[in-house]
Motif scaffolding. Structure first.
Motif, PDB file in Angstrom:
ATOM      1  N   PRO A   1      54.039   9.618  58.176  1.00 56.15           N
ATOM      2  CA  PRO A   1      52.860   9.457  59.025  1.00 56.15           C
ATOM      3  C   PRO A   1      52.689   8.049  59.606  1.00 56.15           C
ATOM      4  CG  PRO A   1      52.330  10.775  57.107  1.00 56.15           C
ATOM      5  CD  PRO A   1      53.721  10.259  56.879  1.00 56.15           C
TER       6      PRO A   1
ATOM      7  N   ILE B   1      49.134  13.756  59.586  1.00 55.70           N
ATOM      8  CA  ILE B   1      50.515  13.556  60.032  1.00 55.70           C
ATOM      9  C   ILE B   1      50.741  12.215  60.720  1.00 55.70           C
ATOM     10  CG2 ILE B   1      50.930  16.032  60.233  1.00 55.70           C
ATOM     11  CD1 ILE B   1      50.811  15.696  63.282  1.00 55.70           C
TER      12      ILE B   1
ATOM     13  N   VAL C   1      49.195  16.588  55.064  1.00 56.21           N
ATOM     14  CA  VAL C   1      50.612  16.488  55.404  1.00 56.21           C
ATOM     15  C   VAL C   1      51.506  16.701  54.182  1.00 56.21           C
ATOM     16  CG1 VAL C   1      50.832  13.985  55.061  1.00 56.21           C
ATOM     17  CG2 VAL C   1      52.244  15.128  56.784  1.00 56.21           C
TER      18      VAL C   1
END
Length: 227
Positions: A163, A194, A31
């Motif tokens: 996240p 994520i 991410v």
């Protein structure tokens, strides 16, 4: 696609409160690169990211992301928003259970509209140029947070991370849609994915659209049986 076609594709339902999450990820699921999502960005991702803001009533984001990404006040396309019947201002609502935001952050010093700080009764917040909403005793009750935004007429909620906030929202059944950009990068490293949060029943998604810009994929998913 034209801007008008993109607005129709990514638009929010008009008759309900709706949470759309927006994330970018590498092909191998990272991410961030060097701690920031900007390392995965592209012109196509930025276009959809800004569109997501232009179509929303409020941006919802965790304090960790505000600090890591250097968040400032939003600068939406006012002409587009007025054409779509939306308010020209786009406030940012930041979630902090511990009160980790301070008044010197660009979120508060470089903005045209005061942010909303969603926090807990036990948080020790400094004096902030913001509207403070208490949603829980020790932890932020995100269901209450969404209802508080709804009560303020902020029903189109653009969730930008991080996240942990996203994962907790998913576990609580509060995310309706996900816009996911897949960046053509193998990031390796130790970056997280994520969504990170409490375990729960997986959210079953259906693929609603796929766009391609060179080697970048722009995916749009919606919770299944959730029209």
């Amino acid at each position: 696609m034209t801007d008008t076609e993109l607005e129709a594709l990514y638009g929010y339902p008009a008759d309900r409160t709706w949470v759309t999450a927006n994330f970018v990820s590498s092909v191998d699921g990272a991410v961030t690169v060097d701690g920031r999502s900007a390392g995965l960005g592209s012109p196509a991702d930025k276009k959809i990211y800004l569109l997501g803001r232009d179509l929303a009533d409020v941006v919802l984001v965790g304090a960790g992301t505000v600090l890591a990404e250097g968040y400032r006040g939003s600068r939406p396309d006012v002409a587009r928003r007025e054409r779509l019947g939306l308010a020209p201002e786009l406030p940012i609502a930041v979630v902090t259970a511990r009160g980790t935001v301070t008044p010197d952050l660009p979120l508060f010093t470089d903005t045209a509209v005061p942010p909303i700080v969603i926090t807990t009764a036990r948080a020790e917040l400094p004096s902030l140029p913001a509207e403070v909403v208490v949603a829980g005793e020790d932890e932020v009750d995100l269901g209450v947070a969404v209802r508080e935004l709804e009560a303020r007429g902020l029903r189109r909620i653009n969730l930008e991370g991080g996240p942990k906030l996203f994962g907790t929202m998913v576990a609580a059944g509060l995310v309706d849609e996900l816009n996911l950009t897949v960046s053509p990068v193998l990031a390796v490293g130790d970056a997280g994915r994520i969504a990170h949060g409490p375990a729960g029943a997986p959210a079953d998604l259906e693929l609603r659209s796929v766009l391609r810009a060179d080697d970048v994929l722009l995916l749009r998913y919606r919770r299944r049986n959730h029209s």
